[in-house]
Design an enzyme around this catalytic site. Structure first.
Site, PDB file in Angstrom:
ATOM      1  N   GLU A  69     102.776  30.690  55.522  1.00 56.28           N
ATOM      2  CA  GLU A  69     103.579  31.829  55.965  1.00 56.28           C
ATOM      3  C   GLU A  69     103.335  33.064  55.105  1.00 56.28           C
ATOM      4  OE1 GLU A  69     104.569  28.668  55.211  1.00 56.28           O
ATOM      5  OE2 GLU A  69     106.623  28.358  55.913  1.00 56.28           O
ATOM      6  N   CYS A 100     109.470  31.062  51.394  1.00 53.38           N
ATOM      7  CA  CYS A 100     108.909  31.708  52.582  1.00 53.38           C
ATOM      8  C   CYS A 100     109.998  32.354  53.435  1.00 53.38           C
ATOM      9  CB  CYS A 100     108.105  30.698  53.397  1.00 53.38           C
ATOM     10  SG  CYS A 100     106.620  30.126  52.525  1.00 53.38           S
TER      11      CYS A 100
END
Length: 164
Positions: A69, A100
């Site tokens: 991510e 993330c």
């Protein structure tokens, strides 16, 4: 991170767009696995175009922040020339971790779509729920479970292979 983010096709119409984008994220997860990394792939989509992609690379890059991510958001920010990813959807094969999820909030990602839930460190509602923390000033929409079986099978097969 690929250099040619525009090389990925747009989703076809027979299945839902979310499923098509998740299939692309799964193909990125396969790249992580080919490098010996946990198979997680992610992509950032804005206006029906991939603007960033990534796959897990913390071991390869010697970087604890090199999650799929994070790499996808970095690529998208560079591509767009803006650290804010307003209006973007981030697709990832595994529920985001707290790091993330926090980065997605700071980047102002509009929507997060994930495949498999992560009962140990998922921060989109499974173990924690960063996205709905009342003190944060941004709350992305979250959709979990898109191609969850395929995403989960990929991870289970990887870890089964590691144990054997």
């Amino acid at each position: 991170m690929a250099d040619k983010v525009d090389s990925l096709p747009s989703p076809a119409t027979p299945c839902s767009a979310d499923e098509q984008w998740m299939r692309l994220a799964l193909s990125l997860a396969a790249r992580a696995e080919a490098e010996g990394e946990v198979p997680v792939g992610a992509l950032v989509v804005l206006k029906d175009r991939v603007v960033g992609e990534g796959w897990n690379r913390p071991i390869t890059a010697c970087d604890p922040t090199a999650h799929a991510e994070i790499l996808a958001m970095r690529a998208a920010a560079l591509h767009l020339g803006n650290y804010r990813l307003n209006g973007a959807t981030l697709y990832v094969t595994l529920e985001p971790c707290p790091m993330c999820a926090g980065a997605m909030v700071h980047a102002r990602v509009a929507r997060v779509v994930y495949g498999a839930a992560d009962p140990l460190s998922g921060a989109a509602g499974t173990a924690l729920d960063i996205f709905s923390a009342p003190t944060l000033n941004h709350h992305p929409q979250v959709l979990g479970g898109v191609l969850a079986e395929d995403c989960g099978n990929s991870l289970r097969a990887f870890f089964r292979g590691r144990r054997n």
